[in-house]
Design a protein around this motif. Structure first.
Motif: not given
Length: 209
Positions: A5, A35, A60-61, A64, A99-101, A103-104
């Motif tokens: 990400f 993203l 983003g969601s 992913t 952060s997205w790492s 979240k995933a």
């Protein structure tokens, strides 16, 4: 498979180069998720705009979750004429991507995530939310960071302990963005040490020699 990400700048040459490095170093497939749907920022205003657009649109969601669907176990891919089943997943990201790492790694589809690397991204500090985490985390942070402060990191560590989830922390006398060579805060020594720890984490979690 490594899900990578990008920072809030977007999927730029720095992130692409790091994706190629990790792929060659570990002989693994690296998927650099975009993203921002192709947009790359060159100014802080544009970066903030693209980040906000991504957040409010829910892209983003969606992206992913789509990656998890595409690389779920037993999916077959033609790679140099060979079909290879994709299984274990490690997530890694910097800044926004950090952060997205995480979240995933917390998504419902996360049962095949075996590791999560966060470079100075905002972590989840709610112990209840962390109960859905199945993988160890390597958190890499900067003590001079004015956003992801040492207090935030401490709260994260406490939440992980409360949730009984494995966490390894590496903190450096550096500032936010220290691992990006184009960032004024770039710290070469910290970057190399953090990279060594991230590489070792990847090797260990994938069971590589």
């Amino acid at each position: 498979v490594v899900f990578m990400f990008h920072e809030w700048w977007g999927l730029n040459d720095y992130v692409k180069a790091e994706a190629e490095r990790i792929s060659k170093t570990h002989d693994v497939m690296v998927v650099a998720l975009d993203l921002y749907d192709g947009k790359v920022a060159t100014t802080r205003d544009d970066a903030a705009k693209y980040m906000q657009e991504m957040a409010t649109s829910g892209r983003g969601s969606t992206i992913t979750a789509g990656a998890f669907e595409l690389y779920k176990p037993d999916t077959l891919f033609a790679i140099d004429t060979f079909y290879v089943p994709q299984r274990d997943i490690i997530t890694i990201g910097w800044c926004l991507g950090g952060s997205w790492s995480m979240k995933a790694a917390l998504l419902p589809e996360n049962e095949h995530v075996v590791g999560c690397v966060i470079y100075y991204g905002m972590p989840e500090t709610n112990a209840d939310a962390l109960k859905n985490l199945h993988a160890p985390i390597l958190g890499i942070f900067a003590n001079k960071d004015k956003w992801i402060t040492p207090e935030v990191v401490s709260n994260f560590e406490a939440a992980m302990t409360k949730a009984k989830k494995p966490l390894t922390l590496r903190t450096y006398d550096a500032d936010h963005g220290f691992a990006n060579p184009s960032n004024p805060n770039h710290n070469k020594a910290a970057t190399e040490d953090a990279r060594n720890h991230a590489d070792e984490f990847i090797r260990t979690r994938f069971g590589l020699k």
